[in-house]
Every structure is written in C-alpha cells, then in structure tokens.
Design an enzyme around this catalytic site. Structure first.
Site, PDB file in Angstrom:
ATOM      1  N   HIS A   7      -5.604  -1.028   0.935  1.00  0.00           N
ATOM      2  CA  HIS A   7      -6.479  -0.781   2.081  1.00  0.00           C
ATOM      3  C   HIS A   7      -5.943   0.360   2.936  1.00  0.00           C
ATOM      4  O   HIS A   7      -4.798   0.783   2.787  1.00  0.00           O
ATOM      5  CB  HIS A   7      -6.648  -2.039   2.947  1.00  0.00           C
ATOM      6  N   HIS A  80      -2.234   3.265   9.127  1.00  0.00           N
ATOM      7  CA  HIS A  80      -1.357   3.174   7.947  1.00  0.00           C
ATOM      8  C   HIS A  80      -2.192   3.132   6.672  1.00  0.00           C
ATOM      9  O   HIS A  80      -3.403   2.951   6.731  1.00  0.00           O
ATOM     10  CB  HIS A  80      -0.442   1.941   8.030  1.00  0.00           C
ATOM     11  N   GLU A 129       2.407   0.830   4.304  1.00  0.00           N
ATOM     12  CA  GLU A 129       2.597  -0.599   4.076  1.00  0.00           C
ATOM     13  C   GLU A 129       2.676  -0.829   2.581  1.00  0.00           C
ATOM     14  O   GLU A 129       1.855  -0.290   1.827  1.00  0.00           O
ATOM     15  CB  GLU A 129       1.401  -1.360   4.682  1.00  0.00           C
TER      16      GLU A 129
HETATM   17 CO    CO Z   1      -2.409  -3.212   6.534  1.00  0.00          CO
END
Ligand code: CO
Length: 138
Positions: A7, A80, A129
C-alpha cells in the site's frame, strides 16, 4: 528481499474527506471502515484499488506521529510506501546489517501482520514500511 507493493500511506486531516475524494473524483468503489489504532496514534482506512491499496492515516490523540507531518503539509500528502517481505525479522536483520536505520522493533500493523519502518535517509527521502506478507493472499 523486497516483495509486492502492499500500500501507499497518505496522511490526511480527514479520512472522511479523503475517502469521498477517492470515490467521487477517482471512482474508487470500496474503502474499509475508519478505525482507531491507538498504539500507533492513528485512525486508518484503506481504499481498495485493483492492484493495491491506499492507506489513509489521520492523527489519533495528542501524541500522534502524524501531527508534525500535517503541520508541514496541512492538506495531507504522501507519508510512506509499504512493501511486503516474507519474514520481518530476517528483513530487519538484513537492513541493519546493510547499515540502514530501522525505526522501532517489529510490531503489529494495520493489516494484523508484523511491520517495521526504514528511515527516509536510507531510502532517498521516502519513509518505507516493510510488512510481513499476510498469510491469506488477497
Ligand atoms: Co502503512
């Protein structure tokens, strides 16, 4: 080793407004219910895309790490990107061995699997991440 893009994290002052924008302007058809993640200081909702998701994050509580970001970017913005890895502890050890700064210890993220963050200074200014691949594919 880097895996699938899971994502893109986007900070917003209002998840409701952002979900409406993705639906009205971009034609997105589904988003998850907004829910609180008090440990991480965020509200979160996922907008489903054909090949990925947008993770909308809004500050939760006074100590939210998103407040500082929104002070610099009052309308919100990209926060992110999240890539999947097969094993979070292997990934953490590899990152450290290669000299990257790992932010915090592996912890449960919004998808219920273990995550870590890599400092933007090691990734061309992008907060990254890493997330252990969910067991059930989606
Ligand atoms: Co995230």
């Amino acid at each position: 080793m880097i895996g699938r893009l899971n994502h893109i994290g986007i900070a917003t002052p209002s998840i409701e407004d952002s979900v409406a924008m993705y639906k009205d302007l971009m034609g997105a058809t589904s988003a998850t219910e907004k829910r609180a993640m008090p440990d991480q200081g965020v509200w979160v909702s996922f907008v489903d895309l054909p090949n990925s998701q947008i993770e909308l994050i809004e500050p939760y509580g006074e100590n939210s790490p998103i407040h500082a970001f929104l002070e610099k970017n009052p309308k919100g913005g990209q926060h992110h990107v999240c890539f999947e890895v097969p094993d979070i502890y292997v990934a953490r050890d590899e990152m450290k061995a290669k000299g990257a700064t790992v932010l915090g210890e592996p912890r449960i993220g919004a998808h219920g699997t273990l995550i870590i963050f890599i400092h933007p200074k090691n990734m061309g200014g992008v907060l990254v991440e890493l997330m252990e691949t969910p067991k059930e594919a989606h």
